[in-house]
Design a protein around this motif. Structure first.
Motif, mmCIF file in Angstrom:
data_model
loop_
_atom_site.group_PDB
_atom_site.id
_atom_site.type_symbol
_atom_site.label_atom_id
_atom_site.label_comp_id
_atom_site.label_asym_id
_atom_site.label_seq_id
_atom_site.Cartn_x
_atom_site.Cartn_y
_atom_site.Cartn_z
ATOM 1 N N LEU A 243 0.831 -1.203 0.000
ATOM 2 C CA LEU A 243 0.000 0.000 0.000
ATOM 3 C C LEU A 243 0.867 1.256 0.000
ATOM 4 C CD1 LEU A 243 -2.810 1.271 0.146
ATOM 5 C CD2 LEU A 243 -2.659 1.113 2.653
ATOM 6 N N ALA A 244 1.965 1.221 0.745
ATOM 7 C CA ALA A 244 2.886 2.369 0.779
ATOM 8 C C ALA A 244 3.478 2.630 -0.598
ATOM 9 C CB ALA A 244 3.987 2.112 1.799
ATOM 10 N N ILE A 245 3.823 1.559 -1.307
ATOM 11 C CA ILE A 245 4.395 1.704 -2.642
ATOM 12 C C ILE A 245 3.366 2.282 -3.613
ATOM 13 C CG2 ILE A 245 5.342 0.461 -4.624
ATOM 14 C CD1 ILE A 245 6.563 -1.521 -2.633
ATOM 15 N N ILE A 246 2.134 1.759 -3.558
ATOM 16 C CA ILE A 246 1.081 2.249 -4.445
ATOM 17 C C ILE A 246 0.808 3.734 -4.191
ATOM 18 C CG2 ILE A 246 -1.375 2.046 -5.009
ATOM 19 C CD1 ILE A 246 -1.073 -0.990 -4.389
ATOM 20 N N ALA A 247 0.717 4.101 -2.906
ATOM 21 C CA ALA A 247 0.512 5.508 -2.566
ATOM 22 C C ALA A 247 1.689 6.354 -3.052
ATOM 23 C CB ALA A 247 0.327 5.664 -1.052
ATOM 24 N N GLY A 248 2.903 5.802 -2.931
ATOM 25 C CA GLY A 248 4.091 6.519 -3.390
ATOM 26 C C GLY A 248 4.094 6.743 -4.885
ATOM 27 N N LEU A 249 3.619 5.763 -5.638
ATOM 28 C CA LEU A 249 3.556 5.911 -7.092
ATOM 29 C C LEU A 249 2.594 7.032 -7.480
ATOM 30 C CD1 LEU A 249 3.507 2.170 -8.231
ATOM 31 C CD2 LEU A 249 5.438 3.737 -8.172
ATOM 32 N N ILE A 250 1.491 7.145 -6.743
ATOM 33 C CA ILE A 250 0.560 8.250 -6.993
ATOM 34 C C ILE A 250 1.247 9.580 -6.708
ATOM 35 C CG2 ILE A 250 -1.622 9.312 -6.250
ATOM 36 C CD1 ILE A 250 -2.599 6.457 -5.570
ATOM 37 N N GLY A 251 2.016 9.612 -5.623
ATOM 38 C CA GLY A 251 2.747 10.823 -5.284
ATOM 39 C C GLY A 251 3.775 11.196 -6.332
ATOM 40 N N VAL A 252 4.457 10.206 -6.888
ATOM 41 C CA VAL A 252 5.465 10.458 -7.921
ATOM 42 C C VAL A 252 4.833 11.092 -9.157
ATOM 43 C CG1 VAL A 252 7.027 9.321 -9.559
ATOM 44 C CG2 VAL A 252 7.076 8.685 -7.141
ATOM 45 N N VAL A 253 3.606 10.707 -9.473
ATOM 46 C CA VAL A 253 2.921 11.258 -10.652
ATOM 47 C C VAL A 253 2.597 12.736 -10.465
ATOM 48 C CG1 VAL A 253 0.825 11.138 -12.032
ATOM 49 C CG2 VAL A 253 1.978 9.030 -11.348
ATOM 50 N N PHE A 254 2.175 13.118 -9.266
ATOM 51 C CA PHE A 254 1.613 14.460 -9.079
ATOM 52 C C PHE A 254 2.545 15.475 -8.410
ATOM 53 C CE2 PHE A 254 -2.175 11.708 -9.266
ATOM 54 C CZ PHE A 254 -2.866 12.356 -10.287
ATOM 55 N N ILE A 255 3.481 15.023 -7.582
ATOM 56 C CA ILE A 255 4.206 15.970 -6.734
ATOM 57 C C ILE A 255 5.467 16.574 -7.358
ATOM 58 C CG2 ILE A 255 5.466 16.179 -4.547
ATOM 59 C CD1 ILE A 255 3.430 14.267 -3.316
#
Length: 383
Positions: A243-255
């Motif tokens: 879950l941490a990795i999936i959330a991190g991938l979302i962060g990489v896209v937007f931040i």
């Protein structure tokens, strides 16, 4: 159009490289049984990548600065050989090892090319491209880890090895079709003034921050499960990290792209590291399943984007001629720290709270170095 084709090829080959790295990690015991070798030998296939990266990160960065097109092309070619070559003799361990060594050799030339590639090909959207390449790097690993067991159940080792092979073929074809978009004159004048890179204080600082962050991430992926056994949560460790990795991938896209455009790289690090530190401190005091999932998801969302943000720091504040070497130097510092802390962590995994306190201490040290990192505006003013 060629720049777009080239970029797609590079993104695909980075994905393939990471997938090749951990292809057999989800099915170590099954692969060992089918090949008739020990579990340790199968595990060593994945270990070759960090070993080669540590040894080659500086040389690969220097060579990329000297002749970017040649050495990036070799990294792409070696990854293709690793991905496709395994299908030739899939049930021979020593053949798999030989192919894995090609992939391990090629990986540093790919990862250290993120910043120089973005600067040469898409300077106007450098931060966005570095983010996309970082996303591809993470996705390649995640794909292999999450699909490996399922693909093995469907079609055995062959089905596990086919996807990285197909993607490496596509990556090579797109890369070759677009490679004329890289215009570069090869000169003999400088491999690089290494003393000039090593003497740059900001590179030491971001290398240390990156190393501490990678160490925390690698520790969670490797040691969280045995550490949580002391509180009866060992069965949810894998899902929490996923879950941490999936959330991190979302962060990489937007931040990262937004942080880059607003010149807030240092401020971002100084903001998110204290948040992550507090969350881990709370977990160390009173860990439970709900907090574990929610806090790790928040930490992943905030911290995984730090990698492309740090890479973009190099692209923004250092000359194009040293992007490969600077990236390699930062990689060397970060990998040395992460490997050392991975070994130290084994002394703390007997107790979940002590282990989480150890990770909290890592973030405290990272915060100290974030506070002495100059602000983006200060570096620009000096330049």
């Amino acid at each position: 159009m060629r720049k777009l084709i080239l970029t797609v090829g590079f993104i695909l080959i980075v994905f393939a490289s990471q997938a090749v790295w951990v292809t057999f990690s989800p099915i170590v015991t099954y692969t060992a049984e089918e090949l008739g070798v020990s579990v340790e030998l199968i595990g060593f296939l994945a270990v070759t990548y960090p070993i080669f990266f540590l040894a080659l990160t500086m040389p690969s960065g220097i060579l990329l600065d000297k002749n970017f097109k040649l050495w990036l092309g070799l990294g792409v070619l070696f990854t293709f050989i690793a991905g496709v070559g395994r299908l030739v003799n899939l049930f021979s361990y020593w053949w798999l090892l030989a192919c894995q060594l090609f992939g391990a050799f090629g990986q540093p030339f790919l990862l250290n090319a993120f910043v120089p590639f973005a600067s040469r090909v898409w300077e106007e959207r450098r931060a966005l491209l570095v983010s996309l390449l970082s996303l591809s790097m993470y996705l390649g690993t995640v794909f292999a880890l999450f699909s490996g067991f399922k693909l093995y159940n469907v079609g055995g080792i062959l089905f596990v090895a086919i996807p990285p092979a197909i993607i490496s073929v596509l990556g090579l074809l797109f890369f070759l079709a677009g490679i004329p978009a890289i215009e570069e004159k090869v000169t003999e004048r400088k491999i690089l003034n290494l003393r000039g890179v090593i003497g740059r204080r900001d590179l030491w600082i971001i290398g240390i921050i990156l190393g501490l962050g990678v160490a925390a991430f690698d520790n969670l992926a490797t040691w969280l499960q045995p550490a949580l056994k002391s509180v009866g949560l060992e069965n949810v460790a894998g899902d929490a990290v996923a879950l941490a990795i999936i959330a991190g991938l979302i962060g990489v896209v937007f931040i990262p792209d937004r942080i880059s455009m607003k010149n807030l790289r240092t401020r971002y690090l100084r903001t998110v590291i204290p948040i992550v530190t507090v969350l881990f401190a709370i977990l160390a005091l009173a860990v439970n399943e709900l907090m574990l999932f929610s806090f790790l998801a928040i930490c992943g969302f905030l911290m995984l984007p730090a990698y492309p943000i740090i890479m973009d720091w190099i692209g923004k504040f250092h000359e194009k001629e040293v992007h490969g070497s600077a990236t390699g130097f930062v990689g060397l510092i970060s990998r040395a720290i992460s490997v050392a802390l991975m070994l130290v962590a084994t002394s703390f995994i007997f107790n979940a709270r002590i282990y989480l306190a150890f990770l909290t201490a890592i973030f405290v040290v990272a915060l100290i170095f974030a506070m002495i990192l100059p602000k983006d505006q200060e570096v620009e003013a000096r330049d």
